[in-house]
Design an enzyme around this catalytic site. Sequence first.
Site: not given
Ligand code: DGJ
Length: 827
Positions: A486, A561
């Site tokens: 990430d 997301d």
């Molecule tokens: C952002 C990501 O896109 C989410 O899927 C998740 O992993 C969160 N960060 C975790 O902090």
Amino acid sequence: MITFRHNAWILGTPETTYIFRKTKTGHLEHLYYGPAIAHAESLSKDDLAAMSVRRVFPAGNMISYDADHSAVTLENVNLEMSSRGKGDIREPFLEIVNADGSRTSDFLFDSAEISESAPDLLTIPCSVPWQGDPEKAPDHLKIVLKDAAARLKLELHYYVYEDCDVITRTARLINEGESNVTILRLMSAQLDLERADLQMTAFRGAWVREMARFSVPVSGPKVVNASACGTSSNRANPFVMLHPAQTSEDAGFAAACNLVYSGNHWESAEVNAFGQTRFLAGINPEGFSWQLRPQETFEAPEAVLTCTDSGFHGISRHMHAFVRRHIQRGKWADEIRPILLNSWEACYFKINESTLLRLAKAAKDSGIELFVMDDGWFLNRNDDRHALGDWTVDRKKLPGGLSGLSDKIHGMGLKFGIWIEPEMVNVESNLYRTHPEWVMQIPGREHSEGRTQRVLDFANPAVVDYMTERMSSVFREGRVDYVKWDMNRIFSDVFSPYVASLDTDPIRQGETAHRYMIGVYRLAKNLTEAFPSVLFEGCASGGNRFDLGMLCCFPQIWGSDNTDAISRSYIQEGYSYGYPMSAFTSHISAVPNHQTLRVTSLATRFAVSAFGISGYELNLIDMPPYVRDAVTKQVELYKIWREVLQKGEFYRGRIPGADSVSVGQSGYPEGLDASGLYPGSGRIHEWTCVSRDRRYAVGLLLQEMVTPNSPFESYFPRGLDPNLRYKFTNLDKSYDIRKFGDLINTQAPVHVRQDSLLHRTIARFVKMPGEKENHVLLGSVLMKAGIRLSPAFAGTGYSDGVRKFQDYAARLYFMEAVDSPEEESDS
Ligand code: DGJ
């Protein structure tokens, strides 16, 4: 194929031709990029002359190149590369501050070399020596240009990928002098076209709203699609298309470009006063500079070009093939990807071993193959304000450590995956306290935070080495099969303490963002090479770094997301223009959806997510048994069809706003295909994914909002073999009769009060069967005429055999070639 004739280089793929020539002045004049010219490899002198602009006199107040060539005014020559100072006043390909402070450059032809296989494959994140597969080596043309006064050498590299109708370009600048020069820009590709009728289509957005398609006419003022976020960004993806307004999904000219780069990028298009279009793509020159010392080389990232006369589908076909064959690499590039359950939307930061094990058990019971522990697993990580950078497991949450949890998950017969964010640090962390000099921040200035975290100075090789070590030990301890990498903030207050330590010249801070990217690619290379069987998934708050550079490192990326099926249908459609379905992951989550609070059916969520690398991200433990059963059936179905869905060819059919150029406030294109009755009604997403051998296909119809009294609908698959017959089926459907509310009274012998005990009891025992499609149909009929589906409920038609196609409804259709054309059908 690359041919050199009559001072011209002709680059050919089966469907495209690219031609440029050396002029009398020693410049490179672009002549043609477009659909294949037949017999291009044997063009005559006259053919080439016909494509060249004839110059007899200098018009108006332009600059004549030199006394011997006074008719040559670079302002209106279509060039392969342009620079400042010799009369070309358009956006340049290259801009340099010479040792004497002047900014004029003049690169003239020196030599050229054609090689059958690339000596060093450049489909790499720049400056990181990753090799592509030598088996897939393209033809390679290297042109050397020199600016004699500045003692600079410029190499232009062209790679011709005949297997997917792609030509890639890059450039390298070498300082052959004795003084430092400063590069203010070195772009990757320039395309000067003798036409002024183009639009630029770009894919823009924001967090949870990635890849909305925008088209802007290029007619005069410059059009720029760029990112200054430090990442390729969800604000402006680096993939763009140029095409006349009338180009449609299936017909018309289009050219497209993408960059093998994950940092700040720039794509601009402008039309000069002579009706010529200039397109440029490369590292964003704003905020960039690079000091090139004697004997040093600077290399621009590679740009990927294609064109077609078969509309946007032609572009997608070429780009998908290129990404699959030449960008995605490693063990997982062409492997079936496992179906996973991710803990994030199920638990957020509230994780502990017992919850995770219960979730994993539920996942296993449903046939899921991989369990992923997302954020929250390391010490002090109970929110997003703490502990990034300290990759020590929280023993309170995971008493057996990573290895203990991993053993238990593996013991259940699941693969085990983990979340990391190696490029970031919280101020509230041991890493920050120990090494504040490893963080990108400006001494003496308050730092602006993003998600309360800061960016590590990956320009510093020591930081990359440290993170290689830390992450390797996490992966080893957890015996991980999968990693979600990430990256959750964009840049602010850009400053590298490491770059400052190299040199006191403040101009060098312009190198920081690019050096950062090189550091990220190096860490990715170190880890993916050390753990070759691990499946890596890129992520940056969803799609904030969705690009070809990342796809060289990781074969799949978390596309957004936003897990809402309706939003996702737009986001995935956006990605599909430039990226294959094997590049983006898509999860089925809970309703009301966590990003939109919208409620869609599990079937619709599954249908959309199946057109991507599918997985689940919800609290299965809390789900009632009938939902878990439905999930189990979905997983079974996905496993049967995922070979087609993950490796097949994707085709867009009808999509909302496909022919529209305007974009509404929502960021979504205005639908033009609506019935005209109500905004949003009739918006249909129609997709097909066809196996490589064209014997199997899966189709989707998704409706945003129902149009009253519109029972008739057809589905038009694409990409099938017109000569084959296909068994065409849908899934068995059975509805809870409560979905029809008190309409039950039109059928029931006694009055049933809605939501009463009687209503609920009847619903337990009486299900309403859905429509059944079961036919054997010729591919050509399906594609050309379409199939008229069972009529939809339209205010009347409360019976089985009727398609209940309400707001947000989706249908999946399955097509399977039959060997005996005479096979009986139910129709
Ligand atoms: C952002 C990501 O896109 C989410 O899927 C998740 O992993 C969160 N960060 C975790 O902090």
